[in-house]
Scaffold this motif. Structure first.
Motif, PDB file in Angstrom:
ATOM      1  N   ARG A  35       2.905  -9.709  29.695  1.00  0.00           N
ATOM      2  CA  ARG A  35       3.553 -10.706  30.551  1.00  0.00           C
ATOM      3  C   ARG A  35       4.631 -10.068  31.395  1.00  0.00           C
ATOM      4  O   ARG A  35       5.129  -9.006  31.055  1.00  0.00           O
ATOM      5  CB  ARG A  35       4.277 -11.739  29.675  1.00  0.00           C
ATOM      6  N   ASP A  36       5.031 -10.794  32.462  1.00  0.00           N
ATOM      7  CA  ASP A  36       6.245 -10.469  33.219  1.00  0.00           C
ATOM      8  C   ASP A  36       6.301  -9.008  33.649  1.00  0.00           C
ATOM      9  O   ASP A  36       7.275  -8.300  33.378  1.00  0.00           O
ATOM     10  CB  ASP A  36       7.505 -10.770  32.385  1.00  0.00           C
ATOM     11  N   ARG A  38       7.064  -6.119  36.090  1.00  0.00           N
ATOM     12  CA  ARG A  38       7.906  -5.867  37.259  1.00  0.00           C
ATOM     13  C   ARG A  38       7.712  -4.407  37.642  1.00  0.00           C
ATOM     14  O   ARG A  38       7.771  -3.516  36.794  1.00  0.00           O
ATOM     15  CB  ARG A  38       9.392  -6.090  36.950  1.00  0.00           C
ATOM     16  N   GLY A  40       8.819  -1.001  39.772  1.00  0.00           N
ATOM     17  CA  GLY A  40       9.978  -0.360  40.372  1.00  0.00           C
ATOM     18  C   GLY A  40       9.655   1.075  40.737  1.00  0.00           C
ATOM     19  O   GLY A  40       8.494   1.491  40.705  1.00  0.00           O
ATOM     20  N   TYR A  42      10.644   5.273  40.216  1.00  0.00           N
ATOM     21  CA  TYR A  42      11.259   6.272  39.341  1.00  0.00           C
ATOM     22  C   TYR A  42      11.445   7.537  40.155  1.00  0.00           C
ATOM     23  O   TYR A  42      10.512   7.969  40.843  1.00  0.00           O
ATOM     24  CB  TYR A  42      10.361   6.521  38.135  1.00  0.00           C
ATOM     25  N   GLU A  44      13.081  11.555  40.071  1.00  0.00           N
ATOM     26  CA  GLU A  44      13.736  12.667  39.379  1.00  0.00           C
ATOM     27  C   GLU A  44      14.301  13.612  40.420  1.00  0.00           C
ATOM     28  O   GLU A  44      13.627  13.914  41.412  1.00  0.00           O
ATOM     29  CB  GLU A  44      12.725  13.439  38.535  1.00  0.00           C
TER      30      GLU A  44
ATOM     31  N   ASN B   7       7.412   4.992  32.676  1.00  0.00           N
ATOM     32  CA  ASN B   7       7.606   5.884  33.815  1.00  0.00           C
ATOM     33  C   ASN B   7       6.313   6.636  34.077  1.00  0.00           C
ATOM     34  O   ASN B   7       5.780   7.272  33.176  1.00  0.00           O
ATOM     35  CB  ASN B   7       8.731   6.879  33.547  1.00  0.00           C
ATOM     36  N   THR B   9       4.744   9.591  36.359  1.00  0.00           N
ATOM     37  CA  THR B   9       5.156  10.690  37.232  1.00  0.00           C
ATOM     38  C   THR B   9       3.944  11.523  37.624  1.00  0.00           C
ATOM     39  O   THR B   9       2.978  11.619  36.862  1.00  0.00           O
ATOM     40  CB  THR B   9       6.153  11.618  36.503  1.00  0.00           C
ATOM     41  N   ARG B  38      11.231  14.338  42.874  1.00  0.00           N
ATOM     42  CA  ARG B  38       9.861  13.895  42.591  1.00  0.00           C
ATOM     43  C   ARG B  38       9.892  12.379  42.488  1.00  0.00           C
ATOM     44  O   ARG B  38      10.730  11.817  41.796  1.00  0.00           O
ATOM     45  CB  ARG B  38       9.359  14.462  41.256  1.00  0.00           C
ATOM     46  N   MET B  39       8.959  11.730  43.179  1.00  0.00           N
ATOM     47  CA  MET B  39       8.913  10.271  43.154  1.00  0.00           C
ATOM     48  C   MET B  39       7.845   9.803  42.172  1.00  0.00           C
ATOM     49  O   MET B  39       6.773  10.391  42.082  1.00  0.00           O
ATOM     50  CB  MET B  39       8.553   9.715  44.537  1.00  0.00           C
ATOM     51  N   GLY B  40       8.142   8.760  41.448  1.00  0.00           N
ATOM     52  CA  GLY B  40       7.175   8.184  40.527  1.00  0.00           C
ATOM     53  C   GLY B  40       7.287   6.669  40.539  1.00  0.00           C
ATOM     54  O   GLY B  40       7.971   6.091  41.372  1.00  0.00           O
ATOM     55  N   LYS B  41       6.606   6.056  39.581  1.00  0.00           N
ATOM     56  CA  LYS B  41       6.645   4.598  39.472  1.00  0.00           C
ATOM     57  C   LYS B  41       7.323   4.209  38.170  1.00  0.00           C
ATOM     58  O   LYS B  41       7.248   4.918  37.176  1.00  0.00           O
ATOM     59  CB  LYS B  41       5.215   4.031  39.456  1.00  0.00           C
ATOM     60  N   TYR B  42       7.986   3.073  38.195  1.00  0.00           N
ATOM     61  CA  TYR B  42       8.598   2.530  36.988  1.00  0.00           C
ATOM     62  C   TYR B  42       8.049   1.123  36.799  1.00  0.00           C
ATOM     63  O   TYR B  42       7.999   0.338  37.751  1.00  0.00           O
ATOM     64  CB  TYR B  42      10.113   2.494  37.149  1.00  0.00           C
ATOM     65  N   ILE B  43       7.572   0.827  35.609  1.00  0.00           N
ATOM     66  CA  ILE B  43       6.983  -0.487  35.339  1.00  0.00           C
ATOM     67  C   ILE B  43       7.614  -1.067  34.077  1.00  0.00           C
ATOM     68  O   ILE B  43       7.728  -0.372  33.061  1.00  0.00           O
ATOM     69  CB  ILE B  43       5.448  -0.379  35.139  1.00  0.00           C
ATOM     70  N   GLU B  44       8.013  -2.312  34.142  1.00  0.00           N
ATOM     71  CA  GLU B  44       8.475  -3.028  32.959  1.00  0.00           C
ATOM     72  C   GLU B  44       7.487  -4.130  32.640  1.00  0.00           C
ATOM     73  O   GLU B  44       7.030  -4.836  33.551  1.00  0.00           O
ATOM     74  CB  GLU B  44       9.844  -3.687  33.223  1.00  0.00           C
ATOM     75  N   MET B  45       7.137  -4.279  31.369  1.00  0.00           N
ATOM     76  CA  MET B  45       6.261  -5.392  30.990  1.00  0.00           C
ATOM     77  C   MET B  45       6.667  -5.908  29.620  1.00  0.00           C
ATOM     78  O   MET B  45       7.156  -5.159  28.772  1.00  0.00           O
ATOM     79  CB  MET B  45       4.798  -4.963  30.967  1.00  0.00           C
ATOM     80  N   LEU B  67      -2.491   1.657  35.237  1.00  0.00           N
ATOM     81  CA  LEU B  67      -1.221   1.972  35.901  1.00  0.00           C
ATOM     82  C   LEU B  67      -1.118   3.432  36.343  1.00  0.00           C
ATOM     83  O   LEU B  67      -0.470   3.731  37.333  1.00  0.00           O
ATOM     84  CB  LEU B  67      -0.055   1.636  34.965  1.00  0.00           C
TER      85      LEU B  67
END
Lengths: 83, 83
Positions: A35-36, A38, A40, A42, A44, B7, B9, B38-45, B67
């Motif tokens: 669920r939920d 989001r 964003g 990241y 480094e 995260n 990367t 270095r760019m990456g993605k951040y995901i919260e669930m 992901l």
């Protein structure tokens, strides 16, 4: 030398259509317990400074000036000393 | 209920043109001490499970299936118990 690990997230009040799309995709793969979501960014970066406080200031400035949109996003910096 | 912070990367051997572009922008703002962005993605669930191991498995499966691109990317999952 420090390694700065930066998470940039949308503020909770901002809608996240990308997260919604990922959530639908995950549900369609059969993972109904998720669920939920989001999404964003990241980031480094290495900061050549021997002083943790100065390195933190530089990372903070980079976030405020370039990496995050302070109107819509929050950021969180974690510093790690490296050689 | 668990909050998974993920995260994603690029693997170190993969070139990161987005990171290079950000690095040029940061240098042009006068922050010369910043290197190797270095760019990456951040995901919260949120994962509705009472078992940390099961929640970790679900987050892992979501990363592998959707992901992250396992050919080019690494991912790292951190779980946090929430109410």
């Amino acid at each position: 030398m420090y390694l700065a690990k930066i998470n940039v997230t949308l503020r909770p009040s901002i809608l996240d259509p990308q997260g919604k799309a990922v959530q639908h995709a995950i549900a369609s793969l059969g993972m109904e317990d998720v669920r939920d979501i989001r999404m964003g960014k990241y980031i480094e970066m290495k900061i050549s400074s021997d002083d943790a406080e100065a390195a933190g200031r530089i990372a903070d400035e980079a976030c405020r000036k370039l990496l995050a949109n302070p109107v819509m996003e929050n950021f969180e910096v974690t510093l790690e000393e490296i050689r």
